[in-house]
Structures are given as structure tokens and as C-alpha cells.
Design an enzyme around this catalytic site. Structure first.
Site, PDB file in Angstrom:
ATOM      1  N   LYS A   1     -16.897   3.300   9.461  1.00 29.17           N
ATOM      2  CA  LYS A   1     -16.498   2.999   8.081  1.00 29.17           C
ATOM      3  C   LYS A   1     -17.575   2.169   7.373  1.00 29.17           C
ATOM      4  O   LYS A   1     -17.993   2.472   6.253  1.00 29.17           O
ATOM      5  CB  LYS A   1     -15.151   2.263   8.082  1.00 29.17           C
ATOM      6  CG  LYS A   1     -14.737   1.721   6.733  1.00 29.17           C
ATOM      7  CD  LYS A   1     -14.516   2.807   5.699  1.00 29.17           C
ATOM      8  CE  LYS A   1     -14.375   2.219   4.313  1.00 29.17           C
ATOM      9  NZ  LYS A   1     -14.220   3.206   3.266  1.00 29.17           N
TER      10      LYS A   1
ATOM     11  N   ASP B   1       4.577  -6.316   0.869  1.00 31.09           N
ATOM     12  CA  ASP B   1       3.540  -7.141   0.241  1.00 31.09           C
ATOM     13  C   ASP B   1       4.085  -8.555   0.079  1.00 31.09           C
ATOM     14  O   ASP B   1       5.299  -8.773   0.160  1.00 31.09           O
ATOM     15  CB  ASP B   1       3.100  -6.556  -1.118  1.00 31.09           C
ATOM     16  CG  ASP B   1       1.694  -7.004  -1.499  1.00 31.09           C
ATOM     17  OD1 ASP B   1       0.728  -6.230  -1.290  1.00 31.09           O
ATOM     18  OD2 ASP B   1       1.542  -8.139  -2.004  1.00 31.09           O
TER      19      ASP B   1
ATOM     20  N   LYS C   1     -18.970  -5.473  -1.130  1.00 32.70           N
ATOM     21  CA  LYS C   1     -18.651  -6.346   0.013  1.00 32.70           C
ATOM     22  C   LYS C   1     -18.948  -5.634   1.333  1.00 32.70           C
ATOM     23  O   LYS C   1     -19.375  -6.274   2.295  1.00 32.70           O
ATOM     24  CB  LYS C   1     -17.199  -6.824  -0.057  1.00 32.70           C
ATOM     25  CG  LYS C   1     -16.154  -5.808   0.354  1.00 32.70           C
ATOM     26  CD  LYS C   1     -14.755  -6.394   0.342  1.00 32.70           C
ATOM     27  CE  LYS C   1     -13.694  -5.321   0.473  1.00 32.70           C
ATOM     28  NZ  LYS C   1     -13.422  -4.856   1.823  1.00 32.70           N
TER      29      LYS C   1
ATOM     30  N   GLU D   1     -10.039   3.867   6.310  1.00 34.22           N
ATOM     31  CA  GLU D   1      -9.715   4.716   5.158  1.00 34.22           C
ATOM     32  C   GLU D   1     -10.991   5.021   4.366  1.00 34.22           C
ATOM     33  O   GLU D   1     -11.810   4.144   4.163  1.00 34.22           O
ATOM     34  CB  GLU D   1      -8.702   3.970   4.266  1.00 34.22           C
ATOM     35  CG  GLU D   1      -8.300   4.710   3.026  1.00 34.22           C
ATOM     36  CD  GLU D   1      -7.707   6.081   3.332  1.00 34.22           C
ATOM     37  OE1 GLU D   1      -6.742   6.153   4.109  1.00 34.22           O
ATOM     38  OE2 GLU D   1      -8.219   7.077   2.778  1.00 34.22           O
TER      39      GLU D   1
ATOM     40  N   LYS E   1       5.038  -7.469  -7.608  1.00 34.15           N
ATOM     41  CA  LYS E   1       4.599  -6.128  -7.210  1.00 34.15           C
ATOM     42  C   LYS E   1       5.742  -5.357  -6.550  1.00 34.15           C
ATOM     43  O   LYS E   1       5.991  -4.192  -6.836  1.00 34.15           O
ATOM     44  CB  LYS E   1       3.471  -6.259  -6.174  1.00 34.15           C
ATOM     45  CG  LYS E   1       2.143  -5.734  -6.642  1.00 34.15           C
ATOM     46  CD  LYS E   1       1.148  -5.774  -5.504  1.00 34.15           C
ATOM     47  CE  LYS E   1      -0.247  -5.848  -6.078  1.00 34.15           C
ATOM     48  NZ  LYS E   1      -1.277  -5.889  -5.061  1.00 34.15           N
TER      49      LYS E   1
ATOM     50  N   CYS F   1     -14.937  -2.412  -2.912  1.00 34.90           N
ATOM     51  CA  CYS F   1     -15.361  -2.039  -1.558  1.00 34.90           C
ATOM     52  C   CYS F   1     -16.872  -2.078  -1.350  1.00 34.90           C
ATOM     53  O   CYS F   1     -17.359  -2.868  -0.541  1.00 34.90           O
ATOM     54  CB  CYS F   1     -14.834  -0.644  -1.214  1.00 34.90           C
ATOM     55  SG  CYS F   1     -13.048  -0.608  -1.048  1.00 34.90           S
TER      56      CYS F   1
ATOM     57  N   ASN G   1     -19.909   3.452   3.930  1.00 37.46           N
ATOM     58  CA  ASN G   1     -20.031   2.798   2.622  1.00 37.46           C
ATOM     59  C   ASN G   1     -21.437   2.242   2.408  1.00 37.46           C
ATOM     60  O   ASN G   1     -21.973   2.276   1.298  1.00 37.46           O
ATOM     61  CB  ASN G   1     -18.985   1.693   2.477  1.00 37.46           C
ATOM     62  CG  ASN G   1     -17.695   2.244   1.889  1.00 37.46           C
ATOM     63  OD1 ASN G   1     -17.548   3.460   1.760  1.00 37.46           O
ATOM     64  ND2 ASN G   1     -16.777   1.383   1.537  1.00 37.46           N
TER      65      ASN G   1
ATOM     66  N   THR H   1     -10.934  -2.336   5.961  1.00 43.89           N
ATOM     67  CA  THR H   1     -12.318  -2.278   6.443  1.00 43.89           C
ATOM     68  C   THR H   1     -12.645  -3.627   7.078  1.00 43.89           C
ATOM     69  O   THR H   1     -12.495  -4.663   6.427  1.00 43.89           O
ATOM     70  CB  THR H   1     -13.267  -1.985   5.268  1.00 43.89           C
ATOM     71  OG1 THR H   1     -12.791  -0.808   4.608  1.00 43.89           O
ATOM     72  CG2 THR H   1     -14.684  -1.764   5.747  1.00 43.89           C
TER      73      THR H   1
ATOM     74  N   GLY I   1     -27.814   4.528 -12.517  1.00 47.17           N
ATOM     75  CA  GLY I   1     -26.956   3.802 -13.461  1.00 47.17           C
ATOM     76  C   GLY I   1     -27.148   2.313 -13.357  1.00 47.17           C
ATOM     77  O   GLY I   1     -28.274   1.844 -13.142  1.00 47.17           O
TER      78      GLY I   1
HETATM   79  P1  NAD Z   1      -6.044  -5.112  -2.580  1.00 49.84           P
HETATM   80  O1  NAD Z   1      -6.483  -6.529  -2.723  1.00 49.84           O
HETATM   81  O2  NAD Z   1      -5.882  -4.246  -3.770  1.00 49.84           O
HETATM   82  O3  NAD Z   1      -4.663  -5.073  -1.766  1.00 49.84           O
HETATM   83  C1  NAD Z   1      -4.365  -5.900  -0.676  1.00 49.84           C
HETATM   84  C2  NAD Z   1      -2.872  -6.235  -0.725  1.00 49.84           C
HETATM   85  O4  NAD Z   1      -2.474  -6.871   0.497  1.00 49.84           O
HETATM   86  C3  NAD Z   1      -2.503  -7.191  -1.850  1.00 49.84           C
HETATM   87  O5  NAD Z   1      -1.492  -6.592  -2.665  1.00 49.84           O
HETATM   88  C4  NAD Z   1      -1.982  -8.437  -1.120  1.00 49.84           C
HETATM   89  O6  NAD Z   1      -0.957  -9.110  -1.830  1.00 49.84           O
HETATM   90  C5  NAD Z   1      -1.481  -7.830   0.174  1.00 49.84           C
HETATM   91  N1  NAD Z   1      -1.311  -8.783   1.294  1.00 49.84           N
HETATM   92  C6  NAD Z   1      -2.126  -9.791   1.647  1.00 49.84           C
HETATM   93  N2  NAD Z   1      -1.620 -10.425   2.732  1.00 49.84           N
HETATM   94  C7  NAD Z   1      -0.469  -9.797   3.049  1.00 49.84           C
HETATM   95  C8  NAD Z   1       0.519  -9.974   4.065  1.00 49.84           C
HETATM   96  N3  NAD Z   1       0.418 -10.951   4.973  1.00 49.84           N
HETATM   97  N4  NAD Z   1       1.564  -9.142   4.090  1.00 49.84           N
HETATM   98  C9  NAD Z   1       1.694  -8.153   3.196  1.00 49.84           C
HETATM   99  N5  NAD Z   1       0.790  -7.921   2.200  1.00 49.84           N
HETATM  100  C10 NAD Z   1      -0.269  -8.738   2.143  1.00 49.84           C
HETATM  101  O7  NAD Z   1      -7.095  -4.462  -1.593  1.00 49.84           O
HETATM  102  P2  NAD Z   1      -7.426  -2.891  -1.442  1.00 49.84           P
HETATM  103  O8  NAD Z   1      -8.462  -2.471  -2.412  1.00 49.84           O
HETATM  104  O9  NAD Z   1      -6.157  -2.127  -1.364  1.00 49.84           O
HETATM  105  O10 NAD Z   1      -8.143  -2.893  -0.008  1.00 49.84           O
HETATM  106  C11 NAD Z   1      -7.414  -3.121   1.177  1.00 49.84           C
HETATM  107  C12 NAD Z   1      -8.337  -2.825   2.361  1.00 49.84           C
HETATM  108  O11 NAD Z   1      -8.661  -1.436   2.379  1.00 49.84           O
HETATM  109  C13 NAD Z   1      -9.681  -3.548   2.298  1.00 49.84           C
HETATM  110  O12 NAD Z   1     -10.093  -3.845   3.614  1.00 49.84           O
HETATM  111  C14 NAD Z   1     -10.606  -2.520   1.699  1.00 49.84           C
HETATM  112  O13 NAD Z   1     -11.953  -2.732   2.045  1.00 49.84           O
HETATM  113  C15 NAD Z   1     -10.069  -1.242   2.340  1.00 49.84           C
HETATM  114  N6  NAD Z   1     -10.313  -0.017   1.587  1.00 49.84           N
HETATM  115  C16 NAD Z   1     -10.053   0.007   0.267  1.00 49.84           C
HETATM  116  C17 NAD Z   1     -10.281   1.179  -0.451  1.00 49.84           C
HETATM  117  C18 NAD Z   1     -10.079   1.223  -1.941  1.00 49.84           C
HETATM  118  O14 NAD Z   1     -10.406   2.248  -2.546  1.00 49.84           O
HETATM  119  N7  NAD Z   1      -9.572   0.177  -2.583  1.00 49.84           N
HETATM  120  C19 NAD Z   1     -10.777   2.324   0.201  1.00 49.84           C
HETATM  121  C20 NAD Z   1     -10.991   2.258   1.570  1.00 49.84           C
HETATM  122  C21 NAD Z   1     -10.758   1.076   2.264  1.00 49.84           C
END
Ligand code: NAD
Length: 446
Positions: free
Chosen positions: A208, A30, A267, A152, A35, A264, A212, A122, A257
Site C-alpha cells: 500500500k 465512529d 502523508k 484499501e 456523524k 492520503c 501511493n 494505511t 499541475g
Molecule cells: P477520516 O479521518 O476521514 O476517517 C477516520 C474516522 O475514524 C473518523 O470519522 C474518526 O472519527 C474515526 N475514529 C477515530 N477513532 C475511532 C475509534 N476509536 N472508533 C471508531 N471510530 C474512530 O480518514 P479516512 O480518509 O477515511 O482514512 C482512514 C484510513 O484509510 C487512513 O489510514 C487512510 O490513509 C486510509 N485510506 C484512505 C483512503 C481515502 O481515500 N480517504 C483511501 C485508502 C486508504
């Protein structure tokens, strides 16, 4: 296998821990130094059931470590999961894929041997193709690097369970070699009977978004029907029971609700709608815009319901908002409907005290203007109305008799339809619900 997980957020951290649990050697990457140091000491910066134990176990054994360096990830892993964020762009409609392309642009020059990039974020349809071209241009290993789209489907609040026991695995691939890697990395999960769907990257990307968006449509549909129930004096809870029994419809996601929220669904619905327009499928766009419009008006409608429930002016009223997380089981407050309603009530002059079992730190960073309490009873003292904003199971365990004595007025607005209305009315409360007739308090005579 030696794998990296690039992006340690709500998706990446559970994924990294789950991959270590499957027996892989995992390095998480990250850009956020705080973190990385928390994760390396086995501490989870997000709340997910079962996550802390897995992190502590696998960081202690050395199977799971975290770094700021993509070069280190490239040197030590053969499969690179891409789990960076894809927030909505400044146009408010499409994905900002800056994190995805930024991470790959930085990783690719260090890819000197055959390996696989597996995108989990996504993204818009067509992204895998563009990334493949970028990787082939920048990576010394050239076309020995496969790019796979492996979206995912985990639900926040169930992230570990959903990663280890998903409904399905999707592999958007362009070669047998890439498919073999997917089968190997997810071997134990596939062997346990989880179906693997192999398809083109474009179909994987759209699958995906379609999933959603369908959930968003379903939620907006039942919310619109709940409003029809309110107008007709009908009961949406009984309607849902009878509706969902049809297997073509199902009960899943049929919870009226205050609308869908989180990092997710909002967006993804917006971006999928924008894709429909870009692809020239106007009728798909029209259909999806209607679902968005239903969701967008939900918080304002919720404020009207609270105002109508009060027997005084909203301005100056004391409101106990139970729940800040966008749903139960997580401390994620991104686009949380409960917090949106709390913020709007505050703007209308109400004094709002928010309770949440785990999300107060994340909520108070986004909404410092609100008051917060770690105890339900403290939030409810002298409240003119108690509002259920998040469906935390502990709110169903509340003793309504005890709270009735603390509140200024025993009035509840249950936006998640989780309260036992008979019990609450017997304890002296008036309960307003979504799409259900209001149950009035039972007057007690000496
Ligand atoms: P998030 O914002 O919680 O996490 C993203 C992370 O990526 C951050 O910690 C950020 O610092 C890091 N990051 C950004 N640029 C980086 C780089 N160059 N190198 C390393 N790390 C980097 O987002 P999230 O909720 O985990 O979602 C991530 C993706 O997964 C999105 O596309 C989302 O739509 C998809 N997704 C999320 C979920 C969910 O439940 N949150 C479920 C399915 C899919």
C-alpha cells in the site's frame, strides 16, 4: 456475513455502504455522535457519487446501521474492518497510529468468540504484528481472533465504484483460516474476476505504501518535467501524450499541475520515506525525499505564476479561485493544493473568492479568511485573474465569452491544464498553463 466497519470517514462510510450492497449485515462505528446520527438517518457527511443512494437504501432496509459502541459491534459482527484515520504524527514524518491501537484496545476485551479483524487503514510496516500481540493479550477469544491486513486502494471521487470493482484485493494473512474469511467476505467481488493477492501482513503493508508513494513520485516527476518545458518554451501536454503511450510509462497520474494533495498521498509519501530511513535503506529515502521536495515547492511556485500573470500588484488584486477540493469528485479539502495557493495569495494581500461545486462548507471551515461564492460568475466579477485550482469537469463547460465581460482583466491561470485554450483565447482571454507556452488573447478590432 455480519461485519462491522470501525471508523466512518472517507474510507469507512463508502466501505460500509458497499458491504451492505454485497449482502452483508453491516454495523458502522465512529466516535463522532453527530456523524452517527446523520448516518443512521441515511445522510452522508461526505460527498461521493452514488453514496447517498446506497446509504438511504440500506439504512432503510436495516442492513446498515451505525453506532458509537464498539461493544455492540463486537457482539453483532464476526468480521471487523478497521478504517480509522492514520494522520501524520507530530514529528511530521511517521504515522500517528493512535486511532488504530485505540480502537483495537477498546474492541478486543469484547471479542469473546472467533472473529477476524481486517485492517484497511494505511499503516507502517510491522503494525499487524503488533496489533496481533495486543489482541491476543486483551481478547478473551485469544488466538481465535485473526488479524489480517487488507489495505484499501480506493480513489476519493470514485469510492463506491472502486470498493465494488477494485483493481485488486490484497490480503496480508498468517493462516489459511484468515485467508478463507477474506475469500468469503469479498466473495462476489472475487467471483467477478478481481484478482486476490495473498501475502504476508508485512508485504501487504508495504504494498500500500509503495503504491501511493509511486503515484507521488510519478506526479512529482511530471511536474519537474513541466518546469523544464516552461524553461525551454516546450509544451508538456504534447510531451505527456507521446510519453504515456509507452505501456511501461502509461498516461495514468501524468497530469502536471500544482502537486498532489488530499488526506492520503502527502502523508503516505512522508511515512514511506520515513520507513525507508528506519529500515536503513538510505538510497530509497534520498529518492523519495526528492519527490517530496518537488511537491512541497509547488504552491509557492504557483503563487509566482499568478503574480507574473497579473498586470498589477498582487496586493489588492481580486482573484477568482475555481476549485477548493483537493481533486474533482470530492468535498475533501485536506492538504488541497488549490486551497494552499488561495491561502498564500491571501497572505500576499490579494482578495481571493473561492468557488467549488461541493467543497465550500469544508473549505470555509479550514480557511475562514477567504471569500466564497456558490456561483462561478459571482466569483469572477471584477477579477484580475481567474485561476483553475481543481479539475472539476464543469469548469471545462464554462462559456469564456460570457466571463470575459465580467472579469476586470480576461486573464486565466489554468493549474490543471483543462481549459480549451483556443476557445478561451478566441474569446479574448490570455491563458497561462503549467508547462505550456502562454496563449495570448486575440485582439479584436472594430
Ligand atoms: P477520516 O479521518 O476521514 O476517517 C477516520 C474516522 O475514524 C473518523 O470519522 C474518526 O472519527 C474515526 N475514529 C477515530 N477513532 C475511532 C475509534 N476509536 N472508533 C471508531 N471510530 C474512530 O480518514 P479516512 O480518509 O477515511 O482514512 C482512514 C484510513 O484509510 C487512513 O489510514 C487512510 O490513509 C486510509 N485510506 C484512505 C483512503 C481515502 O481515500 N480517504 C483511501 C485508502 C486508504
Amino acid at each position: 456475513m455480519r461485519v462491522s466497519v470501525i471508523g466512518c470517514g472517507h474510507l469507512g462510510i463508502p466501505h460500509a455502504a458497499a458491504m451492505a450492497h454485497l449482502g452483508h449485515q453491516v454495523i458502522g462505528v465512529d466516535t463522532d455522535p453527530s456523524k452517527i446520527s446523520a448516518l443512521n438517518s441515511g445522510q452522508a457527511p461526505i460527498y461521493e457519487a452514488g453514496l447517498s443512494d446506497l446509504l438511504a437504501k440500506h439504512t432503510a432496509s436495516g442492513d446498515l446501521k451505525f453506532t458509537l459502541s464498539l461493544q455492540e459491534a463486537a457482539e453483532s459482527a464476526d468480521v471487523h474492518f478497521l478504517a480509522v484515520g492514520t494522520p501524520i504524527d507530530s514529528d511530521g514524518r511517521s504515522y500517528d497510529t493512535g486511532q488504530v491501537f485505540g480502537a483495537v484496545r477498546e474492541l478486543a476485551p469484547h471479542l469473546t468468540r472467533p472473529c477476524t479483524i481486517m485492517g484497511k487503514s494505511t499503516v507502517t510496516v510491522g503494525t499487524t504484528k503488533r496489533l496481533t500481540e495486543l489482541v491476543q493479550r486483551l481478547a478473551p477469544a485469544g488466538d481465535a481472533v485473526d488479524v489480517v491486513w487488507n489495505p484499501e486502494f480506493l480513489r476519493e471521487g470514485h469510492a463506491i465504484d472502486d470498493t465494488l470493482r477494485p483493481d485488486r484485493i490484497i490480503a496480508g494473512v498468517t493462516s489459511d483460516r484468515a485467508e478463507r474469511t477474506v475469500r468469503e467476505v469479498y466473495g462476489p467481488i472475487i467471483d467477478s474476476g478481481v484478482p486476490l493477492f495473498v501475502m504476508t501482513p508485512e508485504t501487504a503493508e508495504l504494498t500500500k505504501g509503495a503504491a501511493n508513494t509511486f503515484l507521488g513520485l510519478k506526479i512529482s516527476y511530471i511536474n519537474a518535467v513541466a518546469d523544464m518545458c516552461t524553461a525551454a518554451g516546450a509544451d508538456v501536454a504534447q510531451l505527456v501524450e507521446a510519453l504515456g503511450i509507452d505501456p511501461r510509462i502509461g498516461h495514468g497520474g501524468m497530469r502536471p499541475g500544482i502537486g498532489y494533495g488530499g488526506g492520503c498521498l502527502p502523508k503516505d509519501v512522508r511515512a514511506f520515506t520515513a520507513s525507508a530511513a528506519q529500515l536503513g535503506v538510505d538510497h530509497a529515502e534520498t529518492l523519495l525525499l526528492a519527490a517530496e521536495a518537488v511537491n512541497d515547492r509547488r504552491p509557492q511556485d504557483a503563487v509566482q505564476l499568478v503574480a507574473a500573470a497579473l498586470d498589477r500588484n498582487l496586493s489588492g488584486a481580486k482573484i477568482a479561485m475555481l476549485g477548493a477540493a483537493f481533486k474533482a469528485g470530492t468535498n475533501d479539502v485536506r492538504e488541497s493544493p488549490a486551497l494552499a495557493v488561495a491561502g498564500l495569495l491571501h497572505q500576499r494581500g490579494a482578495r481571493v473568492t473561492v468557488h467549488d461545486p461541493v467543497a465550500i462548507p469544508t473549505a470555509s471551515r479550514r480557511h475562514p479568511e477567504l471569500e466564497y461564492s456558490n456561483h462561478i460568475a459571482d466569483a469572477v466579477i471584477d477579477a484580475d485573474v481567474l485561476v483553475i485550482g481543481t479539475e472539476w469537469p464543469q469548469y471545462q463547460e464554462i462559456n469564456p465569452e460570457a466571463l470575459a465581460h465580467l472579469a476586470a482583466s480576461p486573464t486565466a491561470v489554468d493549474f490543471r491544464n483543462i481549459l480549451d485554450r483556443d476557445r478561451w483565447t478566441a474569446a479574448g482571454w490570455t491563458v497561462h498553463s503549467v508547462g505550456r507556452p502562454t496563449t495570448a488573447r486575440v485582439e479584436r478590432h472594430a
